[in-house]
Design an enzyme around this catalytic site. Sequence first.
Site, PDB file in Angstrom:
ATOM      1  N   ARG A 160       1.111   4.743  20.710  1.00 21.10           N
ATOM      2  CA  ARG A 160       0.534   3.543  21.319  1.00 21.10           C
ATOM      3  C   ARG A 160      -0.182   2.696  20.273  1.00 21.10           C
ATOM      4  O   ARG A 160       0.293   1.654  19.865  1.00 21.10           O
ATOM      5  CB  ARG A 160      -0.444   3.931  22.449  1.00 21.10           C
ATOM      6  CG  ARG A 160      -0.819   2.749  23.371  1.00 21.10           C
ATOM      7  CD  ARG A 160      -1.911   1.849  22.832  1.00 21.10           C
ATOM      8  NE  ARG A 160      -3.180   2.527  22.587  1.00 21.10           N
ATOM      9  CZ  ARG A 160      -4.230   1.921  22.061  1.00 21.10           C
ATOM     10  NH1 ARG A 160      -4.189   0.633  21.729  1.00 21.10           N
ATOM     11  NH2 ARG A 160      -5.351   2.605  21.839  1.00 21.10           N
ATOM     12  N   ASP A 161      -1.326   3.131  19.798  1.00 24.43           N
ATOM     13  CA  ASP A 161      -2.116   2.335  18.869  1.00 24.43           C
ATOM     14  C   ASP A 161      -1.373   2.100  17.565  1.00 24.43           C
ATOM     15  O   ASP A 161      -1.517   1.039  16.943  1.00 24.43           O
ATOM     16  CB  ASP A 161      -3.449   3.037  18.592  1.00 24.43           C
ATOM     17  CG  ASP A 161      -4.435   2.157  17.846  1.00 24.43           C
ATOM     18  OD1 ASP A 161      -4.448   0.944  18.095  1.00 24.43           O
ATOM     19  OD2 ASP A 161      -5.195   2.683  17.022  1.00 24.43           O
TER      20      ASP A 161
ATOM     21  N   HIS B 128     -12.649   7.337  15.910  1.00 25.86           N
ATOM     22  CA  HIS B 128     -11.363   6.672  15.740  1.00 25.86           C
ATOM     23  C   HIS B 128     -11.478   5.748  14.528  1.00 25.86           C
ATOM     24  O   HIS B 128     -11.880   4.593  14.653  1.00 25.86           O
ATOM     25  CB  HIS B 128     -11.065   5.874  17.025  1.00 25.86           C
ATOM     26  CG  HIS B 128      -9.754   5.161  17.051  1.00 25.86           C
ATOM     27  ND1 HIS B 128      -8.768   5.465  17.956  1.00 25.86           N
ATOM     28  CD2 HIS B 128      -9.263   4.141  16.312  1.00 25.86           C
ATOM     29  CE1 HIS B 128      -7.729   4.658  17.774  1.00 25.86           C
ATOM     30  NE2 HIS B 128      -8.013   3.836  16.779  1.00 25.86           N
TER      31      HIS B 128
ATOM     32  N   HIS C 214     -10.002   3.757  11.189  1.00 24.08           N
ATOM     33  CA  HIS C 214      -8.874   3.199  10.455  1.00 24.08           C
ATOM     34  C   HIS C 214      -9.122   3.332   8.956  1.00 24.08           C
ATOM     35  O   HIS C 214     -10.258   3.513   8.520  1.00 24.08           O
ATOM     36  CB  HIS C 214      -8.646   1.743  10.867  1.00 24.08           C
ATOM     37  CG  HIS C 214      -7.952   1.604  12.188  1.00 24.08           C
ATOM     38  ND1 HIS C 214      -6.728   0.997  12.332  1.00 24.08           N
ATOM     39  CD2 HIS C 214      -8.299   2.020  13.433  1.00 24.08           C
ATOM     40  CE1 HIS C 214      -6.354   1.034  13.601  1.00 24.08           C
ATOM     41  NE2 HIS C 214      -7.301   1.654  14.290  1.00 24.08           N
TER      42      HIS C 214
ATOM     43  N   CYS D 272      -4.537  -3.317  12.202  1.00 23.26           N
ATOM     44  CA  CYS D 272      -5.227  -4.249  13.094  1.00 23.26           C
ATOM     45  C   CYS D 272      -4.713  -5.651  12.826  1.00 23.26           C
ATOM     46  O   CYS D 272      -4.828  -6.140  11.702  1.00 23.26           O
ATOM     47  CB  CYS D 272      -6.735  -4.188  12.869  1.00 23.26           C
ATOM     48  SG  CYS D 272      -7.640  -5.415  13.860  1.00 23.26           S
TER      49      CYS D 272
ATOM     50  N   ASN E 136      -4.539   3.690  11.591  1.00 23.02           N
ATOM     51  CA  ASN E 136      -5.510   4.752  11.769  1.00 23.02           C
ATOM     52  C   ASN E 136      -5.274   5.812  10.698  1.00 23.02           C
ATOM     53  O   ASN E 136      -4.213   5.866  10.081  1.00 23.02           O
ATOM     54  CB  ASN E 136      -5.298   5.365  13.161  1.00 23.02           C
ATOM     55  CG  ASN E 136      -6.512   6.089  13.676  1.00 23.02           C
ATOM     56  OD1 ASN E 136      -7.103   6.885  12.971  1.00 23.02           O
ATOM     57  ND2 ASN E 136      -6.868   5.823  14.914  1.00 23.02           N
TER      58      ASN E 136
END
Length: 298
Positions: A15-16, A207, A209, A240, A249
């Site tokens: 997902r991310d 979380h 990055h 991002c 990430n």
Amino acid sequence: MAFPADVRVVEVGPRDGLQNEATLVPEAVKVDLIARLAAAGLRTIEAGSFVAPKWVPQMAGSAEVLKAAPRRPGVSYPVLVPNMKGFEAALAAGAQEVAVFAAASEAFSQKNINCSIAESLARFAPVMEAARAAGVRVRGYVSCVLGCPYQGEVPLAAVVDVAERLSQMGCYEISLGDTIGVGTPRKAVAMLDAVLGALPVEQVALHFHDTYGQALANIYACLDRGVAVLDASVGGLGGCPYAAGASGNVATEDLVYMLEGMGIRTGVDLEALVEAAAFISAAIGRAPASHLAKARGY
């Protein structure tokens, strides 16, 4: 407080990670990736996002991916939902866990979802109520906890306030996100300590990055606070879209290598994980971003 004996790694790559990759990935490939990650021993794998496809084309077909994801005992497939419409679609697809998100930065909230932090939280009130009625667990994300691409520094009080409000609304776990990867270890610990003044450590996840190569250092610095849930993205997928040059990430395989090397159990098969990173990286046409995959010759 000592390092935790065990860490649950939350895999956010499907997902991310993928949502910010330019190459569209077919649903069958996403399902295959999720199956590989589950087989590698990951217990929490974000399967998709129920946002409007016009905003995030890569997440189109999340319902089909969720339905096809292999069911394994003890493995959950949370999906991101932005509002009630997204929640209802996720529920219809069989979601048993969802995630909601809010920013600690007012500027980021306005630029990203066109509303204030308070308005974004208000949107989730009916989602939380519906989730409770349906027996669906809700995870909360707080973005920009260590910096914002629009306003720069983010006050710790704002991070604590949003985290606390998500908890009060019913989120069982709060993931604290350094969305643009600008954090450094002392700042990461200071942010975490501020949040731990309001929430128990068992409810907190991290979380980070890796834009400036600080993610593992930040995680290591925070581990002795007892945090035992860490988000990561296989192959270092993602980035991002709001920060120039932002990488994804922290790579799951690099994180697992560090944790296992410290004697902290993850339950993850490292070689199977590296192979999953190579699989999805080949599907999007580039080499894995992780140090471990490169060291293994991928």
